[in-house]
Design a protein around this motif. Structure first.
Motif, mmCIF file in Angstrom:
data_model
loop_
_atom_site.group_PDB
_atom_site.id
_atom_site.type_symbol
_atom_site.label_atom_id
_atom_site.label_comp_id
_atom_site.label_asym_id
_atom_site.label_seq_id
_atom_site.Cartn_x
_atom_site.Cartn_y
_atom_site.Cartn_z
ATOM 1 N N ARG B 23 0.824 -1.211 0.000
ATOM 2 C CA ARG B 23 0.000 0.000 0.000
ATOM 3 C C ARG B 23 0.857 1.258 0.000
ATOM 4 N NH1 ARG B 23 -5.462 -0.702 1.734
ATOM 5 N NH2 ARG B 23 -5.412 1.464 2.368
ATOM 6 N N LEU B 24 2.124 1.110 0.267
ATOM 7 C CA LEU B 24 3.043 2.254 0.253
ATOM 8 C C LEU B 24 3.842 2.228 -1.042
ATOM 9 C CD1 LEU B 24 4.242 1.781 3.922
ATOM 10 C CD2 LEU B 24 2.775 3.626 3.083
ATOM 11 N N SER B 25 3.171 1.851 -2.118
ATOM 12 C CA SER B 25 3.914 1.512 -3.326
ATOM 13 C C SER B 25 4.704 2.673 -3.926
ATOM 14 C CB SER B 25 2.970 0.911 -4.354
ATOM 15 O OG SER B 25 1.861 1.741 -4.496
ATOM 16 N N GLY B 26 4.374 3.875 -3.584
ATOM 17 C CA GLY B 26 5.204 4.961 -4.105
ATOM 18 C C GLY B 26 6.483 5.148 -3.299
ATOM 19 N N LEU B 27 6.418 4.727 -2.053
ATOM 20 C CA LEU B 27 7.568 4.945 -1.167
ATOM 21 C C LEU B 27 8.539 3.779 -1.157
ATOM 22 C CD1 LEU B 27 5.534 6.277 1.887
ATOM 23 C CD2 LEU B 27 7.110 7.617 0.482
ATOM 24 N N ALA B 131 -4.207 6.370 20.732
ATOM 25 C CA ALA B 131 -4.619 6.523 22.129
ATOM 26 C C ALA B 131 -3.397 6.550 23.053
ATOM 27 C CB ALA B 131 -5.571 5.392 22.521
ATOM 28 N N SER B 134 -1.802 9.875 22.776
ATOM 29 C CA SER B 134 -2.495 10.899 23.565
ATOM 30 C C SER B 134 -2.118 10.790 25.031
ATOM 31 C CB SER B 134 -4.014 10.740 23.438
ATOM 32 O OG SER B 134 -4.445 10.995 22.142
ATOM 33 N N LEU B 135 -2.042 9.562 25.512
ATOM 34 C CA LEU B 135 -1.693 9.320 26.908
ATOM 35 C C LEU B 135 -0.311 9.906 27.199
ATOM 36 C CD1 LEU B 135 -3.223 7.773 29.110
ATOM 37 C CD2 LEU B 135 -1.981 5.713 28.478
ATOM 38 N N LEU B 138 -0.292 13.689 27.293
ATOM 39 C CA LEU B 138 -0.856 14.223 28.534
ATOM 40 C C LEU B 138 0.175 14.230 29.649
ATOM 41 C CD1 LEU B 138 -4.352 12.634 28.343
ATOM 42 C CD2 LEU B 138 -3.877 15.045 28.750
ATOM 43 N N LEU B 248 -6.842 5.123 29.027
ATOM 44 C CA LEU B 248 -7.279 4.804 27.665
ATOM 45 C C LEU B 248 -8.794 4.639 27.658
ATOM 46 C CD1 LEU B 248 -4.699 2.056 26.520
ATOM 47 C CD2 LEU B 248 -4.626 4.518 26.077
ATOM 48 N N ASN B 252 -14.885 2.588 20.680
ATOM 49 C CA ASN B 252 -16.095 1.918 20.233
ATOM 50 C C ASN B 252 -16.941 2.896 19.432
ATOM 51 O OD1 ASN B 252 -18.516 0.173 20.365
ATOM 52 N ND2 ASN B 252 -19.234 1.859 21.651
ATOM 53 N N PRO B 253 -17.401 2.524 18.239
ATOM 54 C CA PRO B 253 -18.063 3.507 17.375
ATOM 55 C C PRO B 253 -19.530 3.788 17.694
ATOM 56 C CG PRO B 253 -17.851 1.414 16.217
ATOM 57 C CD PRO B 253 -17.176 1.238 17.551
ATOM 58 N N GLU B 283 4.642 2.436 7.858
ATOM 59 C CA GLU B 283 4.847 3.634 7.046
ATOM 60 C C GLU B 283 5.945 4.513 7.632
ATOM 61 O OE1 GLU B 283 1.372 5.811 5.858
ATOM 62 O OE2 GLU B 283 2.572 7.548 5.236
ATOM 63 N N ARG B 287 9.332 5.571 5.717
ATOM 64 C CA ARG B 287 9.678 6.981 5.524
ATOM 65 C C ARG B 287 11.013 7.315 6.198
ATOM 66 N NH1 ARG B 287 5.754 10.014 3.159
ATOM 67 N NH2 ARG B 287 3.705 9.011 3.116
#
Lengths: 334, 334, 334, 334
Positions: B23-27, B131, B134-135, B138, B248, B252-253, B283, B287
């Protein structure tokens, strides 16, 4: 073979989609750009070797090195470009609205139907959001029973000075209208709009508004648009079914306890909330083009949304319910 | 120029990382594969024109069309491949563990230090989870004050028959150990392990276990590993700071109300929970290789994790606290 | 001195309030009961030494050993008893509705005003619910800015066969109407009712319904009543202000993770949800009677609710907006 | 007949319990008070006609107008008063600790056993908290399978200057220890205490602490006590069972969205969190006394808690695991 994509319009959204296309570099390559502001297109091309600048969107659509077109120019120009792409038999992704009038939308639908196959995808990215997809699956699974009511709240922290009252309907509510149709699997038949006291933060803007949409099978969608909500970009959705209720959850990674409170984060803008959906939307479009199929939101969806926003605008003016009448849905879209 | 990646080991994880690289075929492009089971490597190559099969990992690492190496072979083979990659001055991504013994980890660190630059990234994907990030932010922001305690619960619904009691430490807890070091910005100095009553669902497995890690600056990490938790794949984390707590959230959507309850979804397995983190991890590695830098989890992190899991295994055996002594951290890793 | 209370009507609610009065045994004592079904009153008295049975509510209200009256008889009888209590200058707690017609409510208001002091409290127990009180406090504190929209969803799992479509308005929505007035601190000026597709679980019942109330200062209350919601007794409330939003939280003691889900509990019926509010309501009434004051929901609140439910019933019939006109609010109620 | 209660100790807790007893005025009446500070007792009596002041707790316990005794004096005096009440065959409610030494607790248990019936209830009010009761019911129902781990976090925002490091164990953790025994239905057999870095807000206090208790059937209770947590009074509890997990939910009435966050409230102190539990506790005690039964936490529970806190204090000193050995549990307590 990588799909060669031409991008018409390299404004804010155009740039973001360009970035997305570049991340799909094995699947597609951007070969052409155009913009009403030619210097913007040229600036874009300078950074990207191999990208040609065309003097107009129509030139770009006609170019031999363009297999598919992504339209992110001003809304009023969409119809012309989409019709040109259909005429050229080239798949086209068009940001919402498909067109600003019901007539133009009808023209696009007619052209595509005449073509005999789907070429158009409209930018209703919520259909690619994981949470909305879960919501829809729960309805399909019968977990909550047949849907009766859909609540949708669309809250922006603020809007630029150029934002007009009507944009709350044709630019903002249009997403809620589309997602209501998609979640309920049904068409709009009537619309009423209520206008609560204005939020003083928005000056003379008619804000918030409450849109009530009746669907053909009797479900009702209750849509709130608040564009000066201050606290964040908050997209709420809830379906009340005959035996249960399903609600979009807060999408927040960490709960912090501090100063007598426990708190989570509300997204700051639409990018933060819907970036992954935009990513999936563009990837899905590129893959469907590469696979000669078309599965995303269609011209018909663009048509239905424009008819509904038109009715909502009329309902605001005449201050009562407006019946929504649509043409029959061609078989191409079933 | 796309980075030419060779993949050593095309088992379950190897296949998933191959998919990510594509999926990173350009890189990047995958140019070579190898596997202890040569037919598995051949089957993989058949579907991918342009991918060469090498008879061994060492051959692959030495190949001219391989710029960087991704190692997902059996843990016991990691050290040999990573050392070979360092010797060839090729960047290498190695799934955890970096090596199964403290000695081998030390050898890798020494080789990389001798090299004068970082070449190795270890597969601690939690550091790429939004997540956890973010932890950590903080904590860095001082929102909750200096950290005192870190709770981590690592619960698998079940494990295959081949899973052994020690794997709960060196395969499973290793993630919690790494993330504890990363969140607290500190090193382990002592470890105790408690073994509650066994979960009858796991037969004779020593499960669950409670690992208590003391960090050099005094914070304590309390880690639970439960590998027969039945209800789902549940990763919990909480930092207690001097003035607040960060936890955390459930990811859940949609909340469903049905049959007297409101319910959300617990992930079913590690893929569902950490897929986006794996994507970002790979990725980021590609990179950083393309940019001649190395920013992810390092050999030193791999070394520290292996030292800690070794101490935890000893603590289980001798049933009391084990002091953890590490070599000095080379400047390369600060 | 303990307040001597007479209870008119010893049906289901009457019994529950009797139980509450008995728990306040230092503050009050029940000295008299009556019921349309005299044998029910007698059965009640048999278990309670010292409680006299009166042949009618009017007899009870006139009795010398009755200081204050609690009316829980059928709604159609409320006006007569409340007027009698006012005539006797005895404080009276009346379950909702205060009276079933606007005229009777007006008569009660007039009688009380003529009296020169408040004697009547109406049973709008939500005002005693801790969560609603927090919601109101947040509005008063200015935390979310001036209110623009109030959402209220009132969902019953099911209703008995005797429940009629109109009861959804005058028996059920009446609570949402009162709490909207109380939270927004404003009066109703217009009402529209939408009727989505019927929930098939309710047979021919008009269910759910969506009531939209315009308040005099421009805020809009959007009320949903669903009386066959199946999944539980769910009372939702949300106020959208100019700068923030406040929402009733789920009131659930324990989260269970099991079988791929995390779940909390939705109350099963109104008792479970509002028992503490009923307790506080009755205690507050008794204390206010003992203290010669009257602080709870007033005759005016009962009047306004009956006017609004009357308008909502008319709006259903004529299928469009109904203007709500009320008498001026007497000073006694400000 | 109302139970005539004498209250020994009218400090902060004593006053609160007095208030609770007064609200149960039909079931009990307070007839006597005493306090080490006689003027405090006299001040209390002045406001309450009919309440006699006794020069000492022992005098009060012996008084003819006292049927039952509530002891809220200093912990070091509890044993003497409880033994006196048992000797007088009067039911006694004693705030925790039952006694400060294992020996005194044993003496109380022996005296009560010799008596042949339960007379003592110890003030472990968490057993009357609705959320803990739900947690226990879930275990009993088998919903989460056999318990393996119990997490308990006991966080105070701050403590007075008089608070000592040992109090974190015998005054604070004692509640977690009792509730662990009650939820798991099991006895403590071993205790280890870890002491993370000190919270700088607490000066030289040993805070936080982590207590690990092994239960006889193998479950482990992991208890955190943090007495300078700053952000609020936060009581967390989670049971990990063989097939599921049950966790105390946040008890918060309203969620506010404001300034980029959604927030709920954390209780400010133990009163706010546990007031309803204290109410139920005292009412349950009064009712059980009136009904000549005893169902609340027993002398045995008080004994076991004191043994466990003693072991925890020793574990802190010797810095390793301490085995807990208890006398056999007399039949009276099964």
């Amino acid at each position: 073979m990588a799909v060669r994509v031409g991008v018409v319009g390299v404004g804010m959204i155009g740039k973001e989609h360009l970035r997305r296309l570049q991340r799909l570099s094995g699947l597609c390559e951007v070969t052409a750009v155009s913009d009403a502001d030619i210097s913007a297109a040229q600036a874009m091309a300078v950074e990207r070797p191999g990208v040609a600048v065309y003097p107009s969107g129509l030139d770009l659509i006609g170019a031999r090195d363009v297999d598919a077109v992504l339209v992110t120019s001003k809304g009023s120009t969409h119809a012309e470009y989409v019709l040109a792409a259909i005429a050229a038999r080239k798949p086209v992704f068009c940001e919402k609205p498909l067109a600003t009038t019901q007539q133009d939308c009808q023209r696009i639908v007619d052209a595509e139907v005449a073509c005999g196959r789907r070429l158009v995808q409209v930018g209703f990215m919520r259909r690619y959001d994981a949470a909305y997809q879960s919501l829809r699956k729960l309805v399909a699974d019968g977990t909550i029973g047949r849907p009766l009511i859909f609540y949708s709240a669309h809250r922006n922290p603020s809007v630029p000075a150029s934002y007009t009252s009507d944009m709350a309907i044709h630019d903002t509510a249009v997403h809620d209208i589309d997602v209501a149709r998609w979640l309920l699997g049904d068409e709009v038949v009537g619309i009423t709009v209520a206008t609560p006291r204005r939020n003083s933060r928005g000056g003379t803007l008619r804000d918030p508004i409450l849109i009530q949409m009746e669907m053909s099978e009797g479900a009702v969608a209750n849509i709130e648009v608040s564009v000066n909500a201050a606290y964040g970009y908050d997209i709420r959705g809830e379906i009340v079914g005959e035996t249960g209720v399903a609600t979009l959850a807060e999408s927040n990674p960490v709960v912090v306890k501090h100063n007598g409170n426990f708190c989570g984060h509300v997204p700051g803008d639409w990018r933060e909330r819907f970036n992954p959906a935009f990513d999936r939307e563009i990837e899905d479009w590129v893959r469907s083009v590469a696979g000669d199929s078309a599965t995303g939101p269609s011209s018909w969806d663009g048509y239905a949304a424009t008819v509904a926003t038109g009715a909502a605008l009329e309902a605001v003016t005449i201050r009562r319910r407006v019946s929504v009448t649509m043409a029959g849905r061609p078989n191409l879209y079933t």
